[in-house]
Design an enzyme around this catalytic site. Structure first.
Site, PDB file in Angstrom:
ATOM      1  N   SER A 294       0.857  -1.450   0.302  1.00  0.00           N
ATOM      2  CA  SER A 294      -0.398   0.251   0.338  1.00  0.00           C
ATOM      3  C   SER A 294       0.649   1.087   0.020  1.00  0.00           C
ATOM      4  O   SER A 294       1.668   1.122   0.649  1.00  0.00           O
ATOM      5  CB  SER A 294      -1.155  -0.466   1.370  1.00  0.00           C
ATOM      6  OG  SER A 294      -1.407   1.352   1.906  1.00  0.00           O
ATOM      7  N   LYS A 295       0.254   1.974  -0.771  1.00  0.00           N
ATOM      8  CA  LYS A 295       0.935   3.457  -0.953  1.00  0.00           C
ATOM      9  C   LYS A 295       1.519   4.184   0.181  1.00  0.00           C
ATOM     10  O   LYS A 295       2.265   4.536   0.586  1.00  0.00           O
ATOM     11  CB  LYS A 295       0.085   4.729  -2.366  1.00  0.00           C
ATOM     12  CG  LYS A 295       1.082   4.630  -2.946  1.00  0.00           C
ATOM     13  CD  LYS A 295       0.807   5.620  -4.413  1.00  0.00           C
ATOM     14  CE  LYS A 295       2.107   6.003  -4.783  1.00  0.00           C
ATOM     15  NZ  LYS A 295       1.280   6.609  -6.009  1.00  0.00           N
ATOM     16  N   ARG A 296       0.150   4.134   0.836  1.00  0.00           N
ATOM     17  CA  ARG A 296      -0.366   5.017   2.126  1.00  0.00           C
ATOM     18  C   ARG A 296       0.538   4.079   3.960  1.00  0.00           C
ATOM     19  O   ARG A 296       1.493   4.432   4.052  1.00  0.00           O
ATOM     20  CB  ARG A 296      -1.671   5.270   2.592  1.00  0.00           C
ATOM     21  CG  ARG A 296      -1.765   6.551   2.188  1.00  0.00           C
ATOM     22  CD  ARG A 296      -3.571   6.864   2.244  1.00  0.00           C
ATOM     23  NE  ARG A 296      -4.130   5.417   1.657  1.00  0.00           N
ATOM     24  CZ  ARG A 296      -4.834   4.757   1.914  1.00  0.00           C
ATOM     25  NH1 ARG A 296      -4.969   4.882   3.529  1.00  0.00           N
ATOM     26  NH2 ARG A 296      -5.388   4.782   1.488  1.00  0.00           N
ATOM     27  N   LYS A 297       0.543   2.817   3.594  1.00  0.00           N
ATOM     28  CA  LYS A 297       0.885   2.437   4.747  1.00  0.00           C
ATOM     29  C   LYS A 297       2.538   1.764   5.212  1.00  0.00           C
ATOM     30  O   LYS A 297       2.909   1.316   5.867  1.00  0.00           O
ATOM     31  CB  LYS A 297       0.032   0.916   5.284  1.00  0.00           C
ATOM     32  CG  LYS A 297      -1.441   1.351   5.351  1.00  0.00           C
ATOM     33  CD  LYS A 297      -2.482  -0.365   5.800  1.00  0.00           C
ATOM     34  CE  LYS A 297      -2.849  -0.255   4.876  1.00  0.00           C
ATOM     35  NZ  LYS A 297      -3.372  -1.817   5.662  1.00  0.00           N
TER      36      LYS A 297
END
Ligand code: GLU
Length: 410
Positions: A294-297
């Site tokens: 994930s890009k965010r996590k």
């Protein structure tokens, strides 16, 4: 009023597509040469999945004496980030991935099939939109968000599929005089494709990686030109990959379900469909299951992470190639001194579903690569890394190089 008059009215100064067809002639390449393109949107850092696809694009083009293009897909102006293009260029450079054609800087590019930045290709897209409009294969649509919401509500009540299609596509049946009048009055509009698909139609398609796939035909009157004058991804893809002579569209498998739309667009434009190869999503293991990186996590989603960790770019590339073609590992063992360029890669040997990206395995590949460096090479790499990430280490390396070489050479 006929479609030709309406098209001339909407796009008075737009060139005929014959101009562009002549400007970008068919490429003169040897039989079997693949023309590939990496087509990122400048919406954030380069994701490891993006690097995976760029690597495959480059490998296939190189190995077949073809062409590898870098195209910037910036038609979604709302999602664009500052320095997005430079970030992509820097990341590719850090991994020594060098396109043959395409964008080379914020305002520079190389190659005869440009511009390679979609926002600079507005006139070209309009020429092809006009071409469809003249033939009655597209039409202007004036529906506002409220009207679209209303359609949706009625579809729910009627237990019908959502979308703009068939009987629900109300602007499709608007008399052309009325369309012209509304445009004259300054009403906002978009252009939609007049889909020929039927609700029960099926299409069979062969994906180079996924093999045979079957889908319901597209019957949605998809938007091809937005009210800001820029095309949608689907339309830009069809026009660009046609004009740039792309032979293989290699892209993430989140695009697989769009294939029916793309087939219909290529048919409407009467152009040859490129081969599609949808590459698997990179996954990570978590709590016994697997999920998308994930890009965010996940810090490892950004390609800069590998630099920060001091993992050589070569190791990341070799590991990705190993994920792409699992026989690479055996080849590497048998040919420890060869360049990875000599490995013969096959698109159709790629796995069809999500591919596990395992950091522990990557470190193992990395260890093997570092073990083959000379002490001097390691010294240079470590020094370069330390200059950026560890000034203390940098000082010590520079203070006593012979000692550092003896340590690093074990
Ligand atoms: N701009 C699209 C993306 O970043 C490219 C998809 C494609 O390669 O066609 O997902």
């Amino acid at each position: 009023m006929d479609y030709k008059e309406l098209a001339d009215y909407i796009f008075p100064d737009i060139k005929d597509i014959s101009y562009y067809e002549a400007l970008y002639p068919k490429r003169n390449l040897p039989e079997g040469a693949a023309v590939t393109r990496f087509a990122p949107s400048p919406t954030g850092f380069l994701h490891i999945g993006g690097l995976f696809s760029a690597l495959i694009d480059e490998k296939l083009a190189k190995q077949t004496n073809g062409v590898f293009i870098l195209r910037i897909e910036d038609t979604d102006k709302k999602r664009e980030v500052e320095n997005g293009v430079q970030g992509i260029l820097d990341s590719l450079k850090a991994f020594d991935i060098v396109p043959d054609e395409g964008v080379t800087g914020e305002d520079t590019e190389k190659g005869d099939y440009g511009p390679y930045t979609q926002s600079k290709r507005g006139e070209i897209y309009k020429a092809y939109v006009k071409h469809l409009l003249v033939q009655g294969k597209a039409y202007p649509c004036f529906c506002t968000q409220e009207e679209l919401d209303e359609i949706r509500k009625n579809q729910e009540l009627a237990k019908d599929r959502p979308g703009y299609y068939g009987k629900w596509a109300k602007c499709r049946r608007m008399p052309l005089d009325m369309a012209k009048e509304r445009i004259e009055k300054g009403e906002k509009f978009i252009i939609r494709l007049k889909s020929k698909g039927t609700p029960d139609g099926k299409i069979k398609h062969h994906d180079v990686i996924k093999g045979k796939v079957e889908f319901p035909e597209n019957d949605q009157d998809i938007v091809i030109l937005k009210s800001d004058g820029l095309p949608t991804y689907h339309f830009a893809h069809a026009v660009d990959d046609h004009l740039m002579g792309t032979t293989h569209v290699i892209r993430g498998d989140e695009w697989l379900s769009s294939v029916p739309v793309h087939i219909e667009l290529f048919q409407a434009l009467e152009q040859r469909l490129p081969k599609y190869a949808h590459i698997p999503t990179l996954l990570k293991e978590e709590n016994g299951g697997k999920r998308k990186i994930s890009k965010r996590k996940d810090p490892e989603a950004a390609v800069s992470y590998y630099h920060e960790q001091g993992i050589p770019a070569q190791a990341v590339k070799e590991y990705l190639l190993n994920i792409a073609n699992s026989n690479f590992e055996g080849w590497r063992r048998a040919n420890p001194d060869k360049s990875m360029d000599e490995f013969e890669f096959h698109l159709n040997k790629m796995g069809v579903s999500g591919a596990l990206f395992d950091l522990v395995k990557l470190l193992d590949v990395s260890k093997n690569i570092i073990a083959r460096y000379t002490a001097e090479q390691i010294y240079d790499y470590v020094l370069e890394w330390a200059k950026r990430y560890n000034p203390n280490l940098q000082a010590r390396l520079e203070q006593d190089k012979p000692y550092a070489l003896r340590v690093l050479g074990i």
